[in-house]
Design an enzyme around this catalytic site. Structure first.
Site, PDB file in Angstrom:
ATOM      1  N   ASP A  47     -15.758  -2.114  -6.775  1.00 10.85           N
ATOM      2  CA  ASP A  47     -16.120  -1.486  -5.363  1.00 10.85           C
ATOM      3  C   ASP A  47     -17.208  -0.116  -5.739  1.00 10.85           C
ATOM      4  O   ASP A  47     -16.797   0.627  -6.374  1.00 10.85           O
ATOM      5  CB  ASP A  47     -15.019  -0.765  -5.134  1.00 10.85           C
ATOM      6  CG  ASP A  47     -14.530  -0.885  -4.186  1.00 10.85           C
ATOM      7  OD1 ASP A  47     -16.119  -0.458  -3.078  1.00 10.85           O
ATOM      8  OD2 ASP A  47     -13.521  -0.083  -3.180  1.00 10.85           O
ATOM      9  N   CYS A  87     -16.242  -1.789   2.315  1.00 13.54           N
ATOM     10  CA  CYS A  87     -15.106  -2.376   1.690  1.00 13.54           C
ATOM     11  C   CYS A  87     -14.229  -3.396   2.141  1.00 13.54           C
ATOM     12  O   CYS A  87     -14.118  -5.136   2.191  1.00 13.54           O
ATOM     13  CB  CYS A  87     -13.856  -2.009   1.487  1.00 13.54           C
ATOM     14  SG  CYS A  87     -14.593   0.170   0.072  1.00 13.54           S
ATOM     15  N   HIS A 137      -6.592  -3.763   0.921  1.00 14.60           N
ATOM     16  CA  HIS A 137      -7.250  -3.057   1.984  1.00 14.60           C
ATOM     17  C   HIS A 137      -7.991  -3.831   3.495  1.00 14.60           C
ATOM     18  O   HIS A 137      -9.043  -4.186   4.130  1.00 14.60           O
ATOM     19  CB  HIS A 137      -9.258  -2.639   1.807  1.00 14.60           C
ATOM     20  CG  HIS A 137      -9.647  -1.435   2.147  1.00 14.60           C
ATOM     21  ND1 HIS A 137     -10.538  -0.770   2.106  1.00 14.60           N
ATOM     22  CD2 HIS A 137      -9.190  -0.600   3.613  1.00 14.60           C
ATOM     23  CE1 HIS A 137     -10.965   0.095   2.884  1.00 14.60           C
ATOM     24  NE2 HIS A 137     -10.258   0.435   4.100  1.00 14.60           N
TER      25      HIS A 137
END
Length: 493
Positions: A47, A87, A137
């Site tokens: 990430d 994200c 997420h």
């Protein structure tokens, strides 16, 4: 009598010998080949890891020996471009092979619909075991819930999009005090720096499932900020005073940038160690040849280039990510791939490499054939977008809606007012000279505009103001400060 039988027997042996040379060989060549075993897939996702923060890309300061070794055995994508540098939209785009305005995840913490056809569901239907470890997420929150309320809750089984083995937390960036929920929604804790036990869990999964085709997705939280939380032994490897900065970091921020980048590199070196453990396990289990291994990231980090941190912006530090694909069975020649590849292209390309039919719901391009033939990707450019500014780059601090194209050489971006950015990334790698409106570059600007308009037409993107998309999907802004102020230019529609 015996001599005659012996003579006949010798003749028979001679005839059989001739047949074995002339006939049997021909018959044997027509026998159906044994069907190749389906390849395993290991997808490792970091990430906020930008493309230049690896040794194999020419960075002599960051320590990534395991990724450097993997790069020598892989396709190295020099222009892996995230369709939306934040994200949740990246994750939804990858899992579905769709653009963000198709699946509705163009804003963090909004739910990927249950109806979406995803990576794991496709592989599972083909008999694969499926597993997911780390950051998810994609569960999102209901319209009437607190914006970040779902980040600390288990993801219901029907919201896991086809993954069965499950050690997942929706979102956390507390890497040293990290917990997750298992298949039964039981809360468990990762011991120490979470990327290490997460990788160990992935290794255990691989060992248990090596007799069957499997899809394993390992999703690390770092090197996403907070930057200073990597294990101390890795932080000690970097002296901020020795960090080299990009030319586009402003002078007044250079000391701060060196400290942050040193800490960022510490996370990266820790993850490189974890990657080495994973690769060693794949080798020890004898799975290397028939396993597709992908390493990449959702988006990059500005790290004070142009004076800002984090992502969402259309600059290379934000939109370009490292990407390696190793598959010795079919990608036999490690090499550099310079043609741009976009987030929605990853799913169909993986399916193509795996010999799985690509569903009609997928919008990205399958590049598996040229990759297996040993040629480059032919692509006019990757689409980049921000339909709705939010969170770290909202309207109140300069966020704006944009659409753009990142080609192999150029970056072209429009906002709602018109052409905004045009860079020649070959002659201006730090994107410091905006060519929009300069007469001598009019032909180039017109060409890039044509490419962008064709891509928007192809994806049915009308490039509307943010409020239109929020209304269309029945979303609320997570922060009142996200709302456009009265001075923001509205175009006639």
């Amino acid at each position: 009598m015996f001599k005659r039988i012996h003579k006949d027997f010798k003749f028979l042996l001679l005839a059989l010998g001739v047949l074995s040379v002339l006939g049997f060989k021909s018959i044997q060549s027509k026998a159906p080949a044994e069907k190749a075993a389906p390849p395993n897939v290991i997808f490792v996702l970091a990430d906020q890891w930008r493309s230049d923060a690896v040794g194999y890309a020419g960075n002599n300061e960051v320590i990534t020996p395991n990724l450097d070794k993997l790069a020598k055995e892989s396709l190295v994508f020099e222009n892996a471009v995230t369709v939306m540098a934040v994200c949740a939209p990246w994750r939804a785009s990858f899992l579905t092979g769709q653009y963000p305005l198709t699946n509705g995840v163009f804003y963090n913490d909004k739910p990927l619909p249950n109806e979406a056809l995803t990576l794991a569901e496709i592989y599972k239907e083909k008999g694969y075991q499926t597993g997911y470890i780390g950051k998810w997420h994609l569960n999102g929150h209901a319209r009437d819930e607190h914006p970040f309320s779902a980040r600390d809750k288990p993801v219901p089984k029907d919201r896991r999009q086809g993954f069965d083995y499950w050690k997942v937390r929706e979102v956390t960036h507390d890497y040293n005090n990290s917990y997750y929920f298992d298949e039964n929604d039981e809360k468990q804790f990762w011991k120490g720096y979470d990327a290490f036990p997460q990788t160990d869990s992935a290794i255990s999964y691989i060992k248990r499932n090596k007799e069957n085709p499997f899809l394993m997705m390992l999703s690390w939280g770092p090197p996403h900020n907070p930057y200073h939380t990597a294990p101390e032994e890795y932080r000690k490897l970097y002296d901020p005073a020795k960090i080299t900065l990009r030319d586009n970091v402003p002078g007044e921020l250079r000391d701060s940038a060196r400290q942050i980048i040193a800490d960022y590199y510490a996370h990266i070196t820790a993850l490189d160690k974890a990657m080495g453990d994973l690769l060693a396990a794949v080798e020890e289990e004898g799975l290397s040849d028939n396993t597709i291994i992908v390493f990449t990231s959702e988006h990059g980090d500005m790290l004070f280039s142009k004076g800002v941190l984090r992502k969402q912006r259309p600059y290379d530090e934000s939109i370009k990510v490292p990407m390696l694909i190793r598959y010795p069975e079919k990608l036999t020649k490690p090499r550099q791939i310079t043609g741009p590849i976009n987030t929605p292209d990853l799913l169909p390309t993986l399916l193509g490499l795996s010999g799985i039919k690509i569903p009609d719901t997928v919008e990205g391009t399958d590049f598996s054939k040229p990759l297996m033939k040993g040629t480059d990707i032919s692509n006019e450019g990757a689409l980049i977008m921000l339909p709705v500014p939010f969170h770290e780059w909202k309207f109140s601090n300069g966020g704006r809606e944009f659409r753009g194209i990142r080609s192999e050489r150029y970056t072209y971006v429009k906002d709602l007012k018109g052409p905004w950015l045009l860079y020649d990334n070959q002659t201006d790698p730090f994107q410091q000279k905006n060519l929009v409106g300069i007469p001598e570059y009019k032909g180039l600007q017109d060409k890039m505009e044509k490419v962008l308009q064709a891509r928007l037409k192809q994806t049915n993107d009308k490039f509307l103001p943010a409020d239109d998309y929020m209304t269309q999907w029945n979303y609320l802004y997570d922060d009142k400060d996200s709302l456009r102020n009265d001075n923001y230019l509205m175009i006639n529609r």
